[in-house]
Design a protein around this motif. Structure first.
Motif, short mmCIF file in Angstrom:
data_model
loop_
_atom_site.label_atom_id
_atom_site.label_comp_id
_atom_site.label_asym_id
_atom_site.label_seq_id
_atom_site.Cartn_x
_atom_site.Cartn_y
_atom_site.Cartn_z
N GLY A 105 0.81 -1.21 0.00
CA GLY A 105 0.00 0.00 0.00
C GLY A 105 0.84 1.26 0.00
O GLY A 105 0.53 2.24 -0.68
N TYR A 106 1.92 1.22 0.77
CA TYR A 106 2.83 2.36 0.80
C TYR A 106 3.42 2.62 -0.58
O TYR A 106 3.46 3.76 -1.05
CB TYR A 106 3.94 2.12 1.84
CG TYR A 106 4.91 3.26 1.93
CD1 TYR A 106 4.61 4.37 2.71
CD2 TYR A 106 6.11 3.24 1.24
CE1 TYR A 106 5.51 5.44 2.79
CE2 TYR A 106 7.00 4.30 1.30
CZ TYR A 106 6.69 5.40 2.09
OH TYR A 106 7.57 6.45 2.15
N ILE A 161 2.23 1.79 -3.48
CA ILE A 161 1.17 2.28 -4.38
C ILE A 161 0.89 3.76 -4.13
O ILE A 161 0.87 4.56 -5.06
CB ILE A 161 -0.11 1.43 -4.22
CG1 ILE A 161 0.13 0.01 -4.75
CG2 ILE A 161 -1.29 2.09 -4.94
CD1 ILE A 161 -0.94 -0.98 -4.36
N ARG A 162 0.68 4.14 -2.87
CA ARG A 162 0.39 5.55 -2.55
C ARG A 162 1.53 6.47 -2.97
O ARG A 162 1.31 7.53 -3.56
CB ARG A 162 0.08 5.71 -1.06
CG ARG A 162 -1.33 5.25 -0.68
CD ARG A 162 -1.67 5.59 0.77
NE ARG A 162 -0.82 4.88 1.72
CZ ARG A 162 -1.02 3.62 2.11
NH1 ARG A 162 -2.03 2.94 1.65
NH2 ARG A 162 -0.21 3.06 2.98
N ILE A 178 1.65 6.76 -6.79
CA ILE A 178 0.59 7.64 -7.29
C ILE A 178 1.00 9.10 -7.10
O ILE A 178 0.87 9.92 -8.02
CB ILE A 178 -0.74 7.32 -6.58
CG1 ILE A 178 -1.28 5.97 -7.06
CG2 ILE A 178 -1.76 8.43 -6.81
CD1 ILE A 178 -2.43 5.43 -6.22
N GLU A 179 1.48 9.43 -5.92
CA GLU A 179 1.88 10.81 -5.65
C GLU A 179 3.06 11.23 -6.51
O GLU A 179 3.12 12.36 -6.99
CB GLU A 179 2.19 11.01 -4.16
CG GLU A 179 0.95 10.98 -3.29
CD GLU A 179 -0.14 11.92 -3.78
OE1 GLU A 179 0.13 13.10 -4.07
OE2 GLU A 179 -1.30 11.46 -3.89
N TYR A 220 -8.10 -2.32 -4.77
CA TYR A 220 -7.59 -1.05 -5.26
C TYR A 220 -8.53 0.13 -5.00
O TYR A 220 -8.10 1.28 -5.09
CB TYR A 220 -7.22 -1.16 -6.74
CG TYR A 220 -5.95 -1.95 -6.94
CD1 TYR A 220 -4.72 -1.38 -6.67
CD2 TYR A 220 -5.98 -3.28 -7.34
CE1 TYR A 220 -3.54 -2.11 -6.81
CE2 TYR A 220 -4.82 -4.01 -7.49
CZ TYR A 220 -3.60 -3.42 -7.22
OH TYR A 220 -2.44 -4.13 -7.35
N ARG A 266 -9.45 1.15 -2.22
CA ARG A 266 -8.92 1.87 -1.05
C ARG A 266 -7.95 2.98 -1.44
O ARG A 266 -7.68 3.88 -0.65
CB ARG A 266 -8.26 0.91 -0.06
CG ARG A 266 -6.93 0.38 -0.55
CD ARG A 266 -6.26 -0.54 0.42
NE ARG A 266 -6.82 -1.86 0.26
CZ ARG A 266 -6.49 -2.90 0.98
NH1 ARG A 266 -5.62 -2.79 1.95
NH2 ARG A 266 -7.03 -4.07 0.77
N PHE A 267 -7.40 2.89 -2.66
CA PHE A 267 -6.49 3.91 -3.17
C PHE A 267 -7.19 4.88 -4.10
O PHE A 267 -6.55 5.77 -4.67
CB PHE A 267 -5.31 3.24 -3.89
CG PHE A 267 -4.60 2.23 -3.05
CD1 PHE A 267 -3.77 2.62 -2.00
CD2 PHE A 267 -4.79 0.87 -3.28
CE1 PHE A 267 -3.14 1.67 -1.21
CE2 PHE A 267 -4.15 -0.08 -2.49
CZ PHE A 267 -3.33 0.32 -1.45
#
Length: 163
Positions: free
Chosen positions: A90-91, A93-94, A97-98, A117, A119-120
């Motif tokens: 998750g980290y 992915i986040r 994205i940023e 996905y 959740r993101f």
């Protein structure tokens, strides 16, 4: 503590071995891999996570075209089984994205499990066609700037630089 940094050329074989460990045999036969053939991953967005020098996770992003619009294709993302459940995926992915947003990309897509996905912020893309045999319910997208997917439809095709 994990060290997160951009993937370098020297990481390639270790990352491929991690993907082999985490995904079913024949993963390269998936349609998304045809979009990646002979196309370099987006510089600075593909990341590796290491703990004490040992690869714990990796994520890659690829440029694609969707009906003439540019987009990022997220994937694969994988975490070594000894680190699954710790939030590392998750980290990655986040952060990815940023980083894509910071580098000026407008939209990102992937082929994956919608409940995971969501959740993101990812949701099903309508009218976006991955090469077959992709299940259209697994084609998900996220706006990196508001409204970026509005009106974007058509086939997902390999990235080509304008000549």
């Amino acid at each position: 503590m994990f060290e997160i940094r951009p993937e370098e050329d020297g990481d390639w074989w270790e990352v491929e071995a991690l993907y082999d460990l985490c995904f079913a045999p024949g993963r390269e036969a998936l349609s998304s891999y045809r979009l990646r053939d002979d196309v370099p991953a987006v510089a600075g967005l593909s990341q590796v996570a290491r703990e004490d020098g040992i690869l714990a996770g990796a994520i890659r992003f690829w440029p694609v075209h969707v009906g003439g619009a540019d987009a990022l294709l997220l994937g694969p993302v994988a975490v070594h089984p000894t680190h699954q459940g710790e939030g590392l995926g998750g980290y990655l992915i986040r952060e990815g994205i940023e980083a894509g947003r910071a580098k000026g990309w407008s939209r990102v897509m992937l082929v994956g499990d919608a409940p995971y996905y969501a959740r993101f912020g990812f949701s099903k893309l309508h009218g976006v066609e991955m090469p077959p045999p992709t299940n259209p319910d697994r084609v998900l997208g996220l706006d990196l700037i508001p409204g970026a997917w509005k009106g974007v439809t058509g086939a997902v095709t390999r990235w080509s630089r304008p000549e």
